[in-house]
Design an enzyme around this catalytic site. Structure first.
Site: not given
Length: 271
Positions: A61, A63, A123, A172, A193, A224
């Site tokens: 990811e 981010k 995302k 998700e 998640n 996560s």
């Protein structure tokens, strides 16, 4: 501030964003301008090919920030990060495009995808068919549907348009009730998640608890809380090889090297 409250705020802001976008170009005009289906990269297939060989399939990811942590990476160059991740073994990329809460941008997706050959997921918080078409126009190969943010009819509507536009879906979930709703849809990629929506705490046991209820023909992506080699081994020892990792990479001085060390070097799983 509880995540549920933040999620509500994000969704309300997304409605305003969509309304503004519609004034620039209508949904029918946007759809008519889309690239052909052949322009997509096979997001789900790329993950499946790794997972079915029992090799780590990593969605790396990109981010810059988050509502809970603030700025995560100051030295932020999406194109350079994309190249680094590709060279170090990522299977796919995840690009945050939400501006207000994650300091993302649509341009980050364009830059990252142009810099590498990896499939890319946009995302963001999808609540309207317009965003699905917009994602396709940006070149996204996959979109995220968050069960906690959507009703069943919304999930069905958004999934149907994504299928029509030949864009893959990662759905998700956070708990068993959401998983049951997700399984009503014919979606191969199931993201679990591990972050609690109410406390912000992460618990990898969430993935392990829900995985046993997911049919074998689905692909599980744990999201996560993957920070150490021990975390990776904890998942792979239970047959889970799909990972979405962001913060652990973004906080590293060399995100690609962190990916390689976390996923491939010390856990002794062949690439």
């Amino acid at each position: 501030m509880p995540i549920a409250t933040i999620l509500d705020q994000i969704i309300e802001h997304k409605r305003l964003e969509v309304e503004r976008a519609r004034t620039r170009i209508s949904l029918p005009d946007l759809i008519s301008s889309l690239p052909p289906a052949g322009a997509s990269r096979a997001f789900t297939h790329a993950l499946a090919s790794q997972i079915r060989q029992q090799k780590p399939a990593v969605i790396a990811e990109i981010k810059k920030a988050s509502p809970s942590k603030g700025v995560i990476r100051k030295n932020f160059d999406p194109a350079a990060l994309a190249r680094d991740f590709e060279e170090c073994g990522a299977t796919c990329l995840s690009i945050l495009t939400d501006e207000k809460y994650f300091q993302g941008a649509n341009e980050f997706l364009l830059e990252a995808r142009a810099a590498c050959s990896l499939p890319v997921i946009r995302k963001d918080f999808m609540i309207d068919p317009y965003q699905i078409a917009e994602s396709k126009a940006l070149g996204a190969d996959c979109i995220l549907l968050i069960v906690a943010a959507l009703g069943d009819s919304q999930l069905q509507e958004l999934a149907a348009l994504a299928n029509e536009l030949a864009i893959d879906i990662l759905i998700e979930v956070h708990d068993r009730e959401e998983l049951e709703r997700a399984l009503e849809l014919n979606i191969e990629l199931i993201g679990i998640n591990n972050r609690n929506l109410h406390t912000f705490e992460t618990d990898l046991q969430t993935t392990l608890d829900l995985a046993s209820s997911i049919p074998a023909d689905k692909l599980i992506i744990t999201e996560s809380g993957i920070n150490t080699t021990a975390d990776v081994i904890r998942m792979t020892s239970k047959g889970i090889y799909g990972f979405l990792v962001g913060e652990a990479f973004m906080r590293a001085s060399s995100p690609g090297a962190k990916l390689k060390k976390l996923m491939f070097s010390e856990c002794r799983i062949p690439r």
